[in-house]
Design a protein around this motif. Sequence first.
Motif, PDB file in Angstrom:
ATOM      1  N   LEU B  34       7.885   2.297   4.545  1.00  0.00           N
ATOM      2  CA  LEU B  34       7.067   1.343   5.492  1.00  0.00           C
ATOM      3  C   LEU B  34       7.683  -0.120   4.857  1.00  0.00           C
ATOM      4  CD1 LEU B  34       3.362   2.732   5.233  1.00  0.00           C
ATOM      5  CD2 LEU B  34       4.995   2.502   7.127  1.00  0.00           C
ATOM      6  N   SER B  35       8.444  -0.256   3.761  1.00  0.00           N
ATOM      7  CA  SER B  35       8.808  -1.558   3.358  1.00  0.00           C
ATOM      8  C   SER B  35       9.891  -2.226   4.212  1.00  0.00           C
ATOM      9  CB  SER B  35       9.178  -1.788   2.006  1.00  0.00           C
ATOM     10  OG  SER B  35      10.257  -0.918   1.728  1.00  0.00           O
ATOM     11  N   VAL B  36      10.641  -1.165   4.857  1.00  0.00           N
ATOM     12  CA  VAL B  36      11.899  -1.721   5.655  1.00  0.00           C
ATOM     13  C   VAL B  36      11.621  -1.587   7.162  1.00  0.00           C
ATOM     14  CG1 VAL B  36      13.663  -0.792   3.867  1.00  0.00           C
ATOM     15  CG2 VAL B  36      12.719   0.728   5.894  1.00  0.00           C
ATOM     16  N   LEU B  63      -3.218   4.992  -0.796  1.00  0.00           N
ATOM     17  CA  LEU B  63      -2.450   3.870  -0.461  1.00  0.00           C
ATOM     18  C   LEU B  63      -3.442   2.875   0.114  1.00  0.00           C
ATOM     19  CD1 LEU B  63       1.018   5.158   0.322  1.00  0.00           C
ATOM     20  CD2 LEU B  63       0.586   3.905  -1.659  1.00  0.00           C
ATOM     21  N   GLU B  64      -4.218   3.447   1.227  1.00  0.00           N
ATOM     22  CA  GLU B  64      -5.296   2.503   2.195  1.00  0.00           C
ATOM     23  C   GLU B  64      -6.165   2.177   0.997  1.00  0.00           C
ATOM     24  OE1 GLU B  64      -7.218   4.542   5.013  1.00  0.00           O
ATOM     25  OE2 GLU B  64      -7.687   2.542   6.148  1.00  0.00           O
ATOM     26  N   THR B  65      -6.788   3.078   0.156  1.00  0.00           N
ATOM     27  CA  THR B  65      -8.040   2.646  -0.734  1.00  0.00           C
ATOM     28  C   THR B  65      -7.395   1.474  -1.805  1.00  0.00           C
ATOM     29  OG1 THR B  65      -8.518   4.770  -0.654  1.00  0.00           O
ATOM     30  CG2 THR B  65      -9.754   3.470  -2.577  1.00  0.00           C
ATOM     31  N   VAL B  69      -1.667  -0.286   2.245  1.00  0.00           N
ATOM     32  CA  VAL B  69      -1.535  -0.036   3.541  1.00  0.00           C
ATOM     33  C   VAL B  69      -2.657   0.078   4.510  1.00  0.00           C
ATOM     34  CG1 VAL B  69      -1.041   2.253   4.923  1.00  0.00           C
ATOM     35  CG2 VAL B  69       0.119   1.800   2.934  1.00  0.00           C
ATOM     36  N   VAL B  70      -2.246  -0.582   5.733  1.00  0.00           N
ATOM     37  CA  VAL B  70      -3.548  -0.648   6.721  1.00  0.00           C
ATOM     38  C   VAL B  70      -3.300   0.297   7.672  1.00  0.00           C
ATOM     39  CG1 VAL B  70      -2.184  -2.698   7.772  1.00  0.00           C
ATOM     40  CG2 VAL B  70      -4.738  -2.311   8.141  1.00  0.00           C
ATOM     41  N   GLN B  85       0.875   0.356   8.333  1.00  0.00           N
ATOM     42  CA  GLN B  85       1.825  -0.924   8.062  1.00  0.00           C
ATOM     43  C   GLN B  85       1.442  -1.317   6.733  1.00  0.00           C
ATOM     44  OE1 GLN B  85       0.906  -3.913  11.019  1.00  0.00           O
ATOM     45  NE2 GLN B  85       2.195  -5.306  10.324  1.00  0.00           N
ATOM     46  N   LEU B  86       2.491  -1.805   6.047  1.00  0.00           N
ATOM     47  CA  LEU B  86       2.276  -2.305   4.907  1.00  0.00           C
ATOM     48  C   LEU B  86       1.393  -3.561   4.763  1.00  0.00           C
ATOM     49  CD1 LEU B  86       5.244  -2.211   2.222  1.00  0.00           C
ATOM     50  CD2 LEU B  86       3.303  -0.599   2.357  1.00  0.00           C
ATOM     51  N   THR B  87       0.560  -3.737   3.962  1.00  0.00           N
ATOM     52  CA  THR B  87      -0.025  -5.169   3.542  1.00  0.00           C
ATOM     53  C   THR B  87       0.613  -6.137   2.783  1.00  0.00           C
ATOM     54  OG1 THR B  87      -1.178  -4.442   1.853  1.00  0.00           O
ATOM     55  CG2 THR B  87      -2.308  -4.297   4.069  1.00  0.00           C
ATOM     56  N   ASP B  88       0.322  -7.367   2.844  1.00  0.00           N
ATOM     57  CA  ASP B  88       1.065  -8.163   1.741  1.00  0.00           C
ATOM     58  C   ASP B  88       0.954  -7.736   0.389  1.00  0.00           C
ATOM     59  OD1 ASP B  88       1.928  -9.845   3.998  1.00  0.00           O
ATOM     60  OD2 ASP B  88       0.325 -11.177   3.762  1.00  0.00           O
ATOM     61  N   LYS B  89      -0.237  -7.445   0.304  1.00  0.00           N
ATOM     62  CA  LYS B  89      -0.493  -6.737  -1.209  1.00  0.00           C
ATOM     63  C   LYS B  89       0.552  -5.910  -1.449  1.00  0.00           C
ATOM     64  CE  LYS B  89      -4.381  -5.118  -4.022  1.00  0.00           C
ATOM     65  NZ  LYS B  89      -5.672  -4.345  -4.096  1.00  0.00           N
ATOM     66  N   GLY B  90       0.500  -4.859  -0.571  1.00  0.00           N
ATOM     67  CA  GLY B  90       1.586  -3.610  -0.837  1.00  0.00           C
ATOM     68  C   GLY B  90       2.840  -4.043  -0.862  1.00  0.00           C
TER      69      GLY B  90
END
Lengths: 207, 111
Positions: B34-36, B63-65, B69-70, B85-90
Amino acid sequence: MERDKELKELEQEVFRSYFKDGLWDIYGALILLGFGLTIVISWDYLILVFATLAVILLLFRRRIVVPRLGRVKFSSERQTKTKRSVLIAMVILTFTALLGVVFFVLFSTDSMPRWLDIWMGDHFLAAFGGMLALLVAVAAYIVGVWRYYGYAALTFIAYVLASILRPNDIEAIPILIAGSIILISGAVILTRFLRKYPLPPQETDGS
Amino acid sequence: MVAKNIGEDKEAKSVASVDRIIHEPARFNIMAYLSVIQSADFTFLQTQTGLTWGNLSSHINKLETAGYVVVEKDFVGKKPHTMLQLTDKGRTAFSDYRKKMRKALNTLPLK
Protein backbone atom coordinates in the motif's frame (compact mmCIF):
# COMPACT_ATOMS: atom_id res chain seq x y z
CA MET A 1 18.47 6.13 -0.74
CA GLU A 2 18.55 2.33 -0.42
CA ARG A 3 15.13 2.49 1.21
CA ASP A 4 13.75 4.42 -1.75
CA LYS A 5 15.37 1.95 -4.15
CA GLU A 6 13.69 -1.02 -2.46
CA LEU A 7 10.27 0.64 -2.54
CA LYS A 8 10.83 1.70 -6.14
CA GLU A 9 11.59 -1.91 -7.09
CA LEU A 10 8.46 -3.09 -5.30
CA GLU A 11 6.39 -0.46 -7.12
CA GLN A 12 7.88 -1.52 -10.48
CA GLU A 13 7.12 -5.15 -9.66
CA VAL A 14 3.49 -4.22 -8.91
CA PHE A 15 3.24 -2.21 -12.15
CA ARG A 16 4.75 -5.05 -14.20
CA SER A 17 2.28 -7.51 -12.67
CA TYR A 18 -0.39 -5.85 -14.82
CA PHE A 19 1.35 -7.08 -17.97
CA LYS A 20 1.76 -10.74 -17.07
CA ASP A 21 -1.53 -11.79 -18.66
CA GLY A 22 -0.11 -12.15 -22.18
CA LEU A 23 -2.96 -10.23 -23.85
CA TRP A 24 -0.73 -7.42 -25.13
CA ASP A 25 1.62 -10.08 -26.52
CA ILE A 26 -1.29 -11.67 -28.39
CA TYR A 27 -2.44 -8.28 -29.69
CA GLY A 28 1.08 -7.42 -30.91
CA ALA A 29 1.38 -10.85 -32.53
CA LEU A 30 -1.94 -10.41 -34.36
CA ILE A 31 -0.77 -7.03 -35.70
CA LEU A 32 2.47 -8.59 -36.95
CA LEU A 33 0.55 -11.51 -38.50
CA GLY A 34 -1.77 -8.94 -40.07
CA PHE A 35 1.18 -7.14 -41.65
CA GLY A 36 2.51 -10.47 -42.92
CA LEU A 37 -0.87 -11.44 -44.36
CA THR A 38 -1.22 -8.02 -46.03
CA ILE A 39 1.88 -8.84 -48.08
CA VAL A 40 0.25 -12.09 -49.19
CA ILE A 41 -3.33 -10.93 -49.82
CA SER A 42 -2.78 -7.11 -50.03
CA TRP A 43 -5.92 -6.21 -48.09
CA ASP A 44 -6.60 -2.49 -47.62
CA TYR A 45 -8.93 -2.63 -44.61
CA LEU A 46 -6.38 -4.09 -42.22
CA ILE A 47 -6.46 -0.97 -40.04
CA LEU A 48 -10.14 -1.69 -39.26
CA VAL A 49 -9.21 -5.18 -38.15
CA PHE A 50 -6.53 -3.73 -35.82
CA ALA A 51 -9.01 -1.24 -34.36
CA THR A 52 -11.58 -4.00 -33.76
CA LEU A 53 -8.91 -6.19 -32.20
CA ALA A 54 -7.90 -3.33 -29.88
CA VAL A 55 -11.48 -2.89 -28.66
CA ILE A 56 -11.87 -6.66 -28.15
CA LEU A 57 -8.57 -6.74 -26.27
CA LEU A 58 -9.61 -3.91 -23.92
CA LEU A 59 -12.98 -5.55 -23.22
CA PHE A 60 -11.28 -8.91 -22.70
CA ARG A 61 -8.77 -7.35 -20.28
CA ARG A 62 -11.59 -5.75 -18.30
CA ARG A 63 -13.44 -9.03 -18.00
CA ILE A 64 -10.48 -11.38 -17.61
CA VAL A 65 -7.60 -9.51 -15.95
CA VAL A 66 -9.21 -6.97 -13.60
CA PRO A 67 -11.44 -9.47 -11.72
CA ARG A 68 -8.40 -11.70 -11.20
CA LEU A 69 -5.70 -9.14 -10.35
CA GLY A 70 -7.95 -6.56 -8.71
CA ARG A 71 -8.05 -2.79 -9.07
CA VAL A 72 -5.17 -0.53 -8.21
CA LYS A 73 -4.55 3.19 -8.47
CA PHE A 74 -0.88 3.89 -8.91
CA SER A 75 0.89 6.83 -7.30
CA SER A 76 0.76 10.23 -8.98
CA GLU A 77 4.51 9.86 -9.64
CA ARG A 78 3.90 6.65 -11.60
CA GLN A 79 0.96 8.19 -13.46
CA THR A 80 3.15 11.15 -14.49
CA LYS A 81 5.93 8.81 -15.60
CA THR A 82 3.51 6.72 -17.66
CA LYS A 83 1.98 9.81 -19.27
CA ARG A 84 5.46 11.11 -20.14
CA SER A 85 6.46 7.77 -21.67
CA VAL A 86 3.21 7.53 -23.65
CA LEU A 87 3.88 11.07 -24.92
CA ILE A 88 7.34 9.99 -26.13
CA ALA A 89 5.75 6.98 -27.86
CA MET A 90 3.15 9.25 -29.48
CA VAL A 91 5.90 11.60 -30.74
CA ILE A 92 7.74 8.64 -32.31
CA LEU A 93 4.47 7.35 -33.81
CA THR A 94 3.62 10.79 -35.22
CA PHE A 95 7.14 11.16 -36.61
CA THR A 96 6.85 7.74 -38.25
CA ALA A 97 3.44 8.58 -39.71
CA LEU A 98 4.71 11.95 -41.02
CA LEU A 99 7.70 10.21 -42.60
CA GLY A 100 5.27 7.82 -44.27
CA VAL A 101 3.19 10.71 -45.60
CA VAL A 102 6.30 12.48 -46.91
CA PHE A 103 7.44 9.32 -48.71
CA PHE A 104 3.94 8.76 -50.09
CA VAL A 105 3.73 12.35 -51.44
CA LEU A 106 7.23 12.14 -52.92
CA PHE A 107 6.43 8.77 -54.49
CA SER A 108 3.00 9.71 -55.87
CA THR A 109 4.26 13.00 -57.36
CA ASP A 110 7.30 11.33 -58.90
CA SER A 111 9.57 13.72 -57.02
CA MET A 112 11.42 11.13 -54.97
CA PRO A 113 15.19 11.59 -55.38
CA ARG A 114 16.62 8.76 -57.47
CA TRP A 115 19.01 7.48 -54.80
CA LEU A 116 16.18 7.43 -52.22
CA ASP A 117 13.88 5.70 -54.67
CA ILE A 118 16.45 2.95 -55.20
CA TRP A 119 17.24 2.70 -51.48
CA MET A 120 13.57 2.50 -50.53
CA GLY A 121 12.98 -0.12 -53.20
CA ASP A 122 15.73 -2.27 -51.68
CA HIS A 123 15.27 -1.57 -47.98
CA PHE A 124 11.66 -0.46 -47.49
CA LEU A 125 10.73 -3.51 -45.41
CA ALA A 126 13.84 -3.25 -43.21
CA ALA A 127 13.17 0.46 -42.57
CA PHE A 128 9.51 -0.26 -41.74
CA GLY A 129 10.56 -3.13 -39.46
CA GLY A 130 13.04 -0.81 -37.74
CA MET A 131 10.28 1.72 -36.99
CA LEU A 132 7.95 -1.03 -35.76
CA ALA A 133 10.70 -2.52 -33.57
CA LEU A 134 11.42 0.95 -32.15
CA LEU A 135 7.78 1.32 -31.12
CA VAL A 136 7.80 -2.10 -29.44
CA ALA A 137 11.05 -1.18 -27.64
CA VAL A 138 9.46 2.06 -26.41
CA ALA A 139 6.49 0.02 -25.12
CA ALA A 140 8.97 -2.30 -23.38
CA TYR A 141 10.63 0.71 -21.75
CA ILE A 142 7.28 2.17 -20.61
CA VAL A 143 6.06 -1.00 -18.92
CA GLY A 144 9.49 -2.38 -17.95
CA VAL A 145 8.80 -5.85 -19.33
CA TRP A 146 11.98 -7.43 -20.68
CA ARG A 147 10.35 -9.92 -23.07
CA TYR A 148 8.98 -6.98 -25.09
CA TYR A 149 12.58 -6.02 -25.96
CA GLY A 150 12.91 -9.59 -27.28
CA TYR A 151 9.78 -9.06 -29.40
CA ALA A 152 11.27 -5.80 -30.74
CA ALA A 153 14.47 -7.62 -31.75
CA LEU A 154 12.44 -10.48 -33.28
CA THR A 155 10.32 -7.99 -35.28
CA PHE A 156 13.40 -6.20 -36.60
CA ILE A 157 15.15 -9.46 -37.55
CA ALA A 158 11.98 -10.70 -39.30
CA TYR A 159 11.71 -7.54 -41.39
CA VAL A 160 15.43 -7.56 -42.28
CA LEU A 161 15.04 -11.18 -43.42
CA ALA A 162 11.88 -10.18 -45.31
CA SER A 163 13.87 -7.45 -47.04
CA ILE A 164 16.53 -9.99 -48.03
CA LEU A 165 13.94 -12.56 -49.21
CA ARG A 166 11.86 -10.03 -51.14
CA PRO A 167 13.40 -10.80 -54.57
CA ASN A 168 12.22 -14.42 -54.12
CA ASP A 169 8.65 -13.27 -53.31
CA ILE A 170 8.67 -15.04 -49.95
CA GLU A 171 9.10 -11.94 -47.77
CA ALA A 172 5.93 -12.65 -45.77
CA ILE A 173 7.33 -15.89 -44.31
CA PRO A 174 9.74 -14.45 -41.66
CA ILE A 175 7.10 -11.91 -40.57
CA LEU A 176 4.46 -14.65 -40.22
CA ILE A 177 6.94 -16.85 -38.32
CA ALA A 178 7.82 -13.98 -35.92
CA GLY A 179 4.12 -13.23 -35.40
CA SER A 180 3.41 -16.91 -34.70
CA ILE A 181 6.26 -17.11 -32.15
CA ILE A 182 4.92 -14.06 -30.28
CA LEU A 183 1.37 -15.44 -30.51
CA ILE A 184 2.42 -18.78 -28.99
CA SER A 185 4.38 -16.96 -26.27
CA GLY A 186 1.34 -14.79 -25.47
CA ALA A 187 -1.00 -17.80 -25.42
CA VAL A 188 1.31 -19.68 -23.02
CA ILE A 189 1.55 -16.62 -20.73
CA LEU A 190 -2.25 -16.17 -20.80
CA THR A 191 -2.84 -19.85 -19.98
CA ARG A 192 -0.39 -19.67 -17.05
CA PHE A 193 -2.03 -16.46 -15.86
CA LEU A 194 -5.53 -17.98 -15.90
CA ARG A 195 -4.28 -21.05 -14.01
CA LYS A 196 -2.34 -19.01 -11.44
CA TYR A 197 -5.12 -16.51 -10.78
CA PRO A 198 -8.53 -18.15 -10.62
CA LEU A 199 -11.52 -15.88 -10.05
CA PRO A 200 -11.61 -14.83 -6.38
CA PRO A 201 -14.84 -15.02 -4.36
CA GLN A 202 -17.20 -12.08 -4.84
CA GLU A 203 -17.41 -9.46 -2.11
CA THR A 204 -20.69 -9.28 -0.27
CA ASP A 205 -22.28 -6.09 1.01
CA GLY A 206 -22.53 -7.58 4.49
CA SER A 207 -26.31 -7.47 4.60
CA MET B 1 32.66 -4.83 28.34
CA VAL B 2 30.31 -2.43 30.11
CA ALA B 3 30.18 -0.19 27.03
CA LYS B 4 29.36 -3.22 24.86
CA ASN B 5 26.52 -4.19 27.18
CA ILE B 6 25.14 -0.64 27.08
CA GLY B 7 25.24 -0.81 23.23
CA GLU B 8 23.42 -4.14 23.19
CA ASP B 9 20.87 -2.70 25.63
CA LYS B 10 20.19 0.19 23.26
CA GLU B 11 19.76 -2.23 20.33
CA ALA B 12 17.38 -4.36 22.35
CA LYS B 13 15.37 -1.27 23.30
CA SER B 14 15.36 -0.11 19.68
CA VAL B 15 13.97 -3.47 18.50
CA ALA B 16 11.52 -3.63 21.38
CA SER B 17 10.13 -0.21 20.50
CA VAL B 18 9.17 -1.15 16.91
CA ASP B 19 5.52 -1.01 16.00
CA ARG B 20 4.10 -4.46 16.81
CA ILE B 21 1.15 -3.94 14.49
CA ILE B 22 3.44 -3.56 11.47
CA HIS B 23 5.97 -6.11 12.76
CA GLU B 24 3.69 -9.04 11.89
CA PRO B 25 4.93 -10.31 8.44
CA ALA B 26 1.54 -10.37 6.72
CA ARG B 27 0.69 -6.85 7.88
CA PHE B 28 4.18 -5.64 6.95
CA ASN B 29 3.57 -7.03 3.46
CA ILE B 30 0.20 -5.27 3.19
CA MET B 31 1.72 -1.98 4.39
CA ALA B 32 4.64 -2.34 1.94
CA TYR B 33 2.33 -2.79 -1.04
CA LEU B 34 0.00 0.00 0.00
CA SER B 35 2.97 2.33 0.57
CA VAL B 36 4.02 2.20 -3.11
CA ILE B 37 0.57 2.84 -4.61
CA GLN B 38 -2.30 5.24 -4.07
CA SER B 39 -5.02 2.67 -3.34
CA ALA B 40 -6.00 -0.90 -4.16
CA ASP B 41 -8.83 -3.34 -3.63
CA PHE B 42 -8.96 -6.60 -1.67
CA THR B 43 -8.37 -8.77 -4.73
CA PHE B 44 -5.22 -6.86 -5.65
CA LEU B 45 -3.77 -7.24 -2.15
CA GLN B 46 -4.73 -10.90 -2.10
CA THR B 47 -2.93 -11.67 -5.37
CA GLN B 48 0.14 -9.68 -4.37
CA THR B 49 0.49 -10.95 -0.80
CA GLY B 50 -0.81 -14.50 -1.33
CA LEU B 51 -3.01 -14.27 1.78
CA THR B 52 -6.39 -15.93 1.98
CA TRP B 53 -9.52 -13.76 1.90
CA GLY B 54 -10.27 -14.28 5.63
CA ASN B 55 -6.68 -13.78 6.72
CA LEU B 56 -6.34 -10.60 4.70
CA SER B 57 -9.63 -9.30 6.05
CA SER B 58 -8.52 -9.91 9.64
CA HIS B 59 -5.17 -8.11 9.13
CA ILE B 60 -6.86 -5.20 7.36
CA ASN B 61 -9.23 -4.85 10.33
CA LYS B 62 -6.25 -4.55 12.69
CA LEU B 63 -4.57 -1.97 10.46
CA GLU B 64 -7.82 -0.04 10.17
CA THR B 65 -8.32 -0.07 13.95
CA ALA B 66 -4.78 1.30 14.36
CA GLY B 67 -5.66 4.09 11.94
CA TYR B 68 -3.03 3.01 9.40
CA VAL B 69 -5.43 2.04 6.64
CA VAL B 70 -8.65 3.60 5.48
CA VAL B 71 -11.27 1.32 3.96
CA GLU B 72 -13.66 2.81 1.43
CA LYS B 73 -16.67 0.77 0.39
CA ASP B 74 -18.46 1.54 -2.85
CA PHE B 75 -20.14 -0.28 -5.71
CA VAL B 76 -18.78 -1.21 -9.13
CA GLY B 77 -21.95 -1.70 -11.12
CA LYS B 78 -24.14 -3.59 -8.65
CA LYS B 79 -21.28 -5.36 -6.90
CA PRO B 80 -19.84 -4.15 -3.59
CA HIS B 81 -16.23 -3.08 -3.86
CA THR B 82 -13.67 -2.18 -1.19
CA MET B 83 -10.70 0.09 -1.83
CA LEU B 84 -7.88 0.38 0.68
CA GLN B 85 -5.48 3.23 1.20
CA LEU B 86 -2.71 4.04 3.66
CA THR B 87 -3.47 7.02 5.89
CA ASP B 88 -0.82 9.67 6.59
CA LYS B 89 -0.47 8.13 10.04
CA GLY B 90 0.08 4.74 8.38
CA ARG B 91 2.73 6.09 6.03
CA THR B 92 4.60 7.74 8.89
CA ALA B 93 4.34 4.61 11.05
CA PHE B 94 5.62 2.41 8.20
CA SER B 95 8.52 4.76 7.53
CA ASP B 96 9.43 4.88 11.25
CA TYR B 97 9.21 1.09 11.48
CA ARG B 98 11.60 0.65 8.58
CA LYS B 99 14.05 3.16 10.01
CA LYS B 100 14.04 1.50 13.43
CA MET B 101 14.42 -2.01 12.04
CA ARG B 102 17.20 -0.96 9.69
CA LYS B 103 19.04 0.78 12.50
CA ALA B 104 18.66 -2.20 14.79
CA LEU B 105 19.76 -4.72 12.15
CA ASN B 106 22.68 -2.59 11.00
CA THR B 107 24.13 -2.47 14.51
CA LEU B 108 24.07 -6.25 14.90
CA PRO B 109 27.34 -8.08 14.18
CA LEU B 110 27.26 -10.40 11.16
CA LYS B 111 28.76 -13.39 13.06
